[in-house]
Motif scaffolding. Sequence first.
Motif, PDB file in Angstrom:
ATOM      1  N   MET A  30       0.584  -0.977   0.070  1.00 57.30           N
ATOM      2  CA  MET A  30       0.253  -0.034  -0.120  1.00 57.30           C
ATOM      3  C   MET A  30       1.107   0.899  -0.266  1.00 57.30           C
ATOM      4  O   MET A  30       0.104   2.582   0.007  1.00 57.30           O
ATOM      5  N   LYS A  31       2.180   1.406   0.234  1.00 59.71           N
ATOM      6  CA  LYS A  31       3.100   2.368   0.068  1.00 59.71           C
ATOM      7  C   LYS A  31       3.326   2.928  -1.076  1.00 59.71           C
ATOM      8  O   LYS A  31       3.232   4.297  -1.736  1.00 59.71           O
ATOM      9  N   TYR A  32       3.214   2.002  -2.451  1.00 61.31           N
ATOM     10  CA  TYR A  32       3.425   1.756  -4.067  1.00 61.31           C
ATOM     11  C   TYR A  32       1.504   2.208  -4.241  1.00 61.31           C
ATOM     12  O   TYR A  32       2.078   2.706  -5.910  1.00 61.31           O
ATOM     13  N   THR A  33       0.431   1.198  -3.859  1.00 55.31           N
ATOM     14  CA  THR A  33       0.319   1.608  -4.796  1.00 55.31           C
ATOM     15  C   THR A  33      -1.544   1.617  -3.951  1.00 55.31           C
ATOM     16  O   THR A  33      -1.177   2.110  -3.112  1.00 55.31           O
ATOM     17  N   LYS A  34      -2.830   1.701  -4.865  1.00 54.98           N
ATOM     18  CA  LYS A  34      -3.747   2.086  -3.686  1.00 54.98           C
ATOM     19  C   LYS A  34      -4.801   0.538  -4.188  1.00 54.98           C
ATOM     20  O   LYS A  34      -4.367  -0.177  -4.868  1.00 54.98           O
ATOM     21  N   PRO A  35      -5.553   0.564  -3.154  1.00 53.17           N
ATOM     22  CA  PRO A  35      -6.216  -1.067  -2.593  1.00 53.17           C
ATOM     23  C   PRO A  35      -6.666  -1.437  -3.903  1.00 53.17           C
ATOM     24  O   PRO A  35      -6.157  -2.512  -3.854  1.00 53.17           O
ATOM     25  N   PHE A  36      -7.697  -1.134  -4.671  1.00 55.83           N
ATOM     26  CA  PHE A  36      -8.288  -1.427  -5.918  1.00 55.83           C
ATOM     27  C   PHE A  36      -6.738  -2.193  -6.975  1.00 55.83           C
ATOM     28  O   PHE A  36      -7.094  -3.704  -7.243  1.00 55.83           O
ATOM     29  N   THR A  37      -5.891  -1.368  -6.862  1.00 55.50           N
ATOM     30  CA  THR A  37      -5.176  -1.730  -7.795  1.00 55.50           C
ATOM     31  C   THR A  37      -4.129  -3.176  -7.343  1.00 55.50           C
ATOM     32  O   THR A  37      -3.328  -3.995  -8.112  1.00 55.50           O
ATOM     33  N   PHE A  38      -3.677  -2.864  -5.512  1.00 53.48           N
ATOM     34  CA  PHE A  38      -2.682  -4.158  -5.461  1.00 53.48           C
ATOM     35  C   PHE A  38      -4.329  -5.453  -5.068  1.00 53.48           C
ATOM     36  O   PHE A  38      -3.450  -6.672  -5.629  1.00 53.48           O
ATOM     37  N   ASN A  39      -4.787  -5.115  -5.186  1.00 49.85           N
ATOM     38  CA  ASN A  39      -6.014  -6.276  -5.075  1.00 49.85           C
ATOM     39  C   ASN A  39      -6.563  -6.591  -6.283  1.00 49.85           C
ATOM     40  O   ASN A  39      -5.995  -8.263  -6.713  1.00 49.85           O
ATOM     41  N   GLY A  40      -6.795  -6.152  -7.502  1.00 50.04           N
ATOM     42  CA  GLY A  40      -6.752  -6.870  -8.905  1.00 50.04           C
ATOM     43  C   GLY A  40      -5.088  -7.337  -8.876  1.00 50.04           C
ATOM     44  O   GLY A  40      -5.363  -8.775  -9.859  1.00 50.04           O
TER      45      GLY A  40
END
Length: 308
Positions: A30-40
């Motif tokens: 989460m330091k580099y991406t946002k929630p839906f981007t990471f989960n996706g």
Amino acid sequence: MKLKNFKGEIILTITALIWGTAFVAQSMGMKYTKPFTFNGVRTVVGGIALLPVILFMSKSKGESPKTEINDNKLWIRAGIECGLALLIASSLQQVGMQYTTAGKAGFLTALYIIIVPILGLFLKKKVRMTVWLSVVIATIGTYFLSVKQGFNIGIGDIYIILCAFGFSVQIMIVDKYASLTNAVKLSCTQFFVCGISSVIIALIFEKPQFSQIMQAAAPILYAGVMSSGVAYTLQIIGQRYTEPAVASLIMSMESVYAALGGWLILNEQLTGKELFGCALVFTAIIITQIPKKGSSSRSFEKIETQQA
């Protein structure tokens, strides 16, 4: 038989360790991406990681359980239902991770072990007194773990508690279809449904950058390959040799590993009050898993109907 039981318990312990430490990977990602981007990206990677397993199983003799129904429509419907439930639960969890620690997230997510039998009341499942005792203890523990000064609950804690409800629904859906279709294929399908949906949402609202994804490559790969792909497969293998109540208890240790991982890797600190809350929540989880005295059958937590 005892050797096989031991083997299953070791496999499930490794599963819990992977799931617990994945909270650290999520927090770092989460330091580099946002929630839906990471989960996706994570869940798509998890789905891809399971494809070789499915291929191997298809070439193995006796890979399918006797109760499996070769019904593509059922498989697709089950995958969509599980994938959407996983989308909601994992999204709430990932958003909550922005505002709380990995250790607290691990403990609060573990509340699904208590929530599942409570939701089972709607299926007219009888609830033992030990479960109600667990609910009271867990509620008190959650208070000490989450409530700040002024009786305010942190926004991240609320998201994580809601995610526990989401995972509870997902567990019930998986149990509903577990005996009707191949478990690994079901897991793979749900990952792709969740992943593709998350990517679409991310493209609309988060505008992900490829450079950001590459910066979070290590956490994404660990959460995707290990937590999603490997751990879910190990869970299926481990439960072949372990009785359900013991398996649930072992896997609930993910909350302990999450707290330890946050402490060792992220240098997260828990106050004495929060540690006491963690202890109460974990105690409630243990009490919930105690089988009914004199009963050799699986406890009421089992949602799917046992096959003869």
